[in-house]
Design an enzyme around this catalytic site. Structure first.
Site, PDB file in Angstrom:
ATOM      1  N   CYS A 207      26.590 -31.037 -60.700  1.00 12.84           N
ATOM      2  CA  CYS A 207      26.719 -29.730 -61.344  1.00 12.84           C
ATOM      3  C   CYS A 207      28.162 -29.222 -61.316  1.00 12.84           C
ATOM      4  CB  CYS A 207      25.737 -28.740 -60.713  1.00 12.84           C
ATOM      5  SG  CYS A 207      25.146 -27.530 -61.904  1.00 12.84           S
ATOM      6  N   LEU A 208      28.510 -28.282 -60.444  1.00 14.58           N
ATOM      7  CA  LEU A 208      29.899 -27.834 -60.350  1.00 14.58           C
ATOM      8  C   LEU A 208      30.796 -29.003 -59.935  1.00 14.58           C
ATOM      9  CD1 LEU A 208      31.785 -25.396 -60.633  1.00 14.58           C
ATOM     10  CD2 LEU A 208      31.288 -24.804 -58.262  1.00 14.58           C
TER      11      LEU A 208
ATOM     12  N   GLN B  86      31.758 -30.821 -62.967  1.00 11.68           N
ATOM     13  CA  GLN B  86      32.817 -30.130 -63.706  1.00 11.68           C
ATOM     14  C   GLN B  86      34.178 -30.313 -63.026  1.00 11.68           C
ATOM     15  OE1 GLN B  86      30.873 -26.339 -63.624  1.00 11.68           O
ATOM     16  NE2 GLN B  86      29.329 -26.972 -65.119  1.00 11.68           N
TER      17      GLN B  86
ATOM     18  N   PHE C 100      27.959 -23.262 -67.391  1.00 10.91           N
ATOM     19  CA  PHE C 100      29.196 -23.840 -67.924  1.00 10.91           C
ATOM     20  C   PHE C 100      28.956 -25.332 -68.166  1.00 10.91           C
ATOM     21  CE2 PHE C 100      30.502 -20.043 -65.774  1.00 10.91           C
ATOM     22  CZ  PHE C 100      31.596 -19.555 -66.481  1.00 10.91           C
TER      23      PHE C 100
ATOM     24  N   HIS D 222      20.427 -31.644 -61.599  1.00  7.39           N
ATOM     25  CA  HIS D 222      20.117 -31.635 -60.168  1.00  7.39           C
ATOM     26  C   HIS D 222      19.139 -32.742 -59.774  1.00  7.39           C
ATOM     27  CE1 HIS D 222      22.092 -27.975 -58.606  1.00  7.39           C
ATOM     28  NE2 HIS D 222      22.079 -27.623 -59.879  1.00  7.39           N
TER      29      HIS D 222
ATOM     30  N   GLU E 273      18.449 -33.821 -56.889  1.00  5.89           N
ATOM     31  CA  GLU E 273      17.696 -33.518 -55.661  1.00  5.89           C
ATOM     32  C   GLU E 273      16.396 -32.794 -55.978  1.00  5.89           C
ATOM     33  OE1 GLU E 273      19.488 -29.660 -56.536  1.00  5.89           O
ATOM     34  OE2 GLU E 273      20.238 -31.715 -56.645  1.00  5.89           O
TER      35      GLU E 273
END
Length: 365
Positions: free
Chosen positions: A257-258, A261, A302, A343, A345
């Site tokens: 995720c982040l 990025q 984002f 995600h 997980e």
């Protein structure tokens, strides 16, 4: 009828749209960017996901709270959403495993919520108009006064929030005798990510968001994990610099995720704010390397710019979103580094993508 269901509450959006309902949780006022999650279950994991920090959550499932709250279903140590908007806020629950009702939980965690809202109408409005800020109040019902308060709320674009939700001190997770050590850069990590590493014989040391590569390297990890988290990835030069150093040192790296990025930015690819993010448990993603499809759990506002990924000579696309074609995964050419926007997980959500943890552990070998 419980007392909290008799007190009026109001939701005001940035574009002036007003929704009336009843108070739930703590009586008070809260602000944040409004977003919606389409998952049918897993409300507690959503409430405690650090990636939702400073966001007001709209749940599209009609009943929230109906299976109660269980201590072992949290993804962090506290509720991270700024507030909740739902149709039915159900304080009575029927699950023996539950520890308390959602109303008790929200009172203990100081969460302001509004129920009895037409969430179908609200979600359609947000979907058409795009992400915007909102304010919920069960203590101020004057719309003009709420408008003044809402004007002071900053846009999510440009906000750096990971350092606010990250651990303040490093901590260890898992079995010290495990075969592999992974340094986790905590930008808002979920507990189930750490559980997935532990299940695969990986011992983790979780570091605060602004820890340097040199500091983490002193622990002599076999690889690095860059976590999920809240806020604008474009406002995090410190995270990008850390990832650049990990890549330069030829260390195995996995980002979610982040973290995805951050890996893109470290390779010269920029990010943008989506009109509406991806938040739910049923997003179809194609693994273009293995030519198979997986149903994924997602939570992000984002994304990385597809045209820049396609033009890059440093990375290649591994996964794409079958709904809108956004980039869901990349890997760095010639290096042991890859990331996904979703995600794996999966807490909550399907387990289709957990093979990515196995892929990373194989890299450590």
């Amino acid at each position: 009828m419980s007392t909290f269901e008799k007190i009026p509450a109001v939701l005001l959006l940035e574009d002036g749209t007003v929704f009336h309902g009843k108070a739930a949780g703590k009586i008070g006022t809260t602000t944040g960017e409004i977003c919606f999650n389409t998952g049918m279950t897993g409300y507690q994991e959503i409430f405690t996901d650090p990636s939702y920090y400073r966001q007001i959550m709209v749940t599209t499932n009609a009943h929230i709270g109906n299976y109660g709250i269980s201590e072992n279903e949290v993804e962090s140590d506290s509720v991270k959403i700024a507030g909740l908007v739902c149709k039915n806020f159900t304080s009575n629950y029927s699950r023996k495993m539950a520890d308390e009702s959602i109303q008790e939980y929200y009172l203990n965690e100081n969460v302001v919520a509004i129920c009895n809202v037409d969430t179908r109408q609200l979600v359609r409005h947000i979907r058409d108009k795009g992400a915007m800020n909102g304010i919920i109040s069960s203590e101020i019902l004057d719309i003009e006064e709420l408008k003044k308060k809402l004007k002071d709320v900053p846009s999510m674009e440009g906000l750096e929030l990971s350092s606010e939700v990250s651990t303040k001190e490093p901590y260890l997770y898992g079995n010290p005798e495990a075969a592999y050590r992974v340094a986790v850069l905590d930008l808002g990590v979920k507990k189930n990510i750490l559980r997935n590493f532990d299940d695969r014989g990986v011992y983790c040391k979780v570091f605060p968001a602004k820890t340097t590569f040199a500091e983490m390297e002193q622990w002599k990890p076999h690889g690095y994990f860059i976590s999920n988290g809240p806020g604008d990835p474009g406002a995090m030069p410190y995270g990008v610099e850390t990832v650049k150093q990990i890549l330069a040192a030829e260390k195995p790296m996995f980002g979610i995720c982040l973290g995805h990025q951050m890996l893109a930015q470290a390779n010269g690819i920029s990010t943008y704010k989506m009109k509406n993010g991806h938040r739910g448990l049923n997003h179809p993603v194609k693994n273009v390397i293995k030519n198979h499809c997986e149903v994924t759990s997602q939570n992000h506002g984002f994304a990385v710019k597809p045209e820049e990924v396609k033009a890059s000579d440093k990375v290649e696309i591994t996964h794409i979103n079958l709904n809108d074609g956004t980039i869901e995964g990349i890997r760095v050419k010639g290096k042991k580094a890859f990331s996904v926007q979703y995600h794996p997980e999966s807490s909550p959500g399907p387990h289709d993508s957990r093979y990515l943890f196995d892929d990373f552990v194989a890299m450590l070998k």
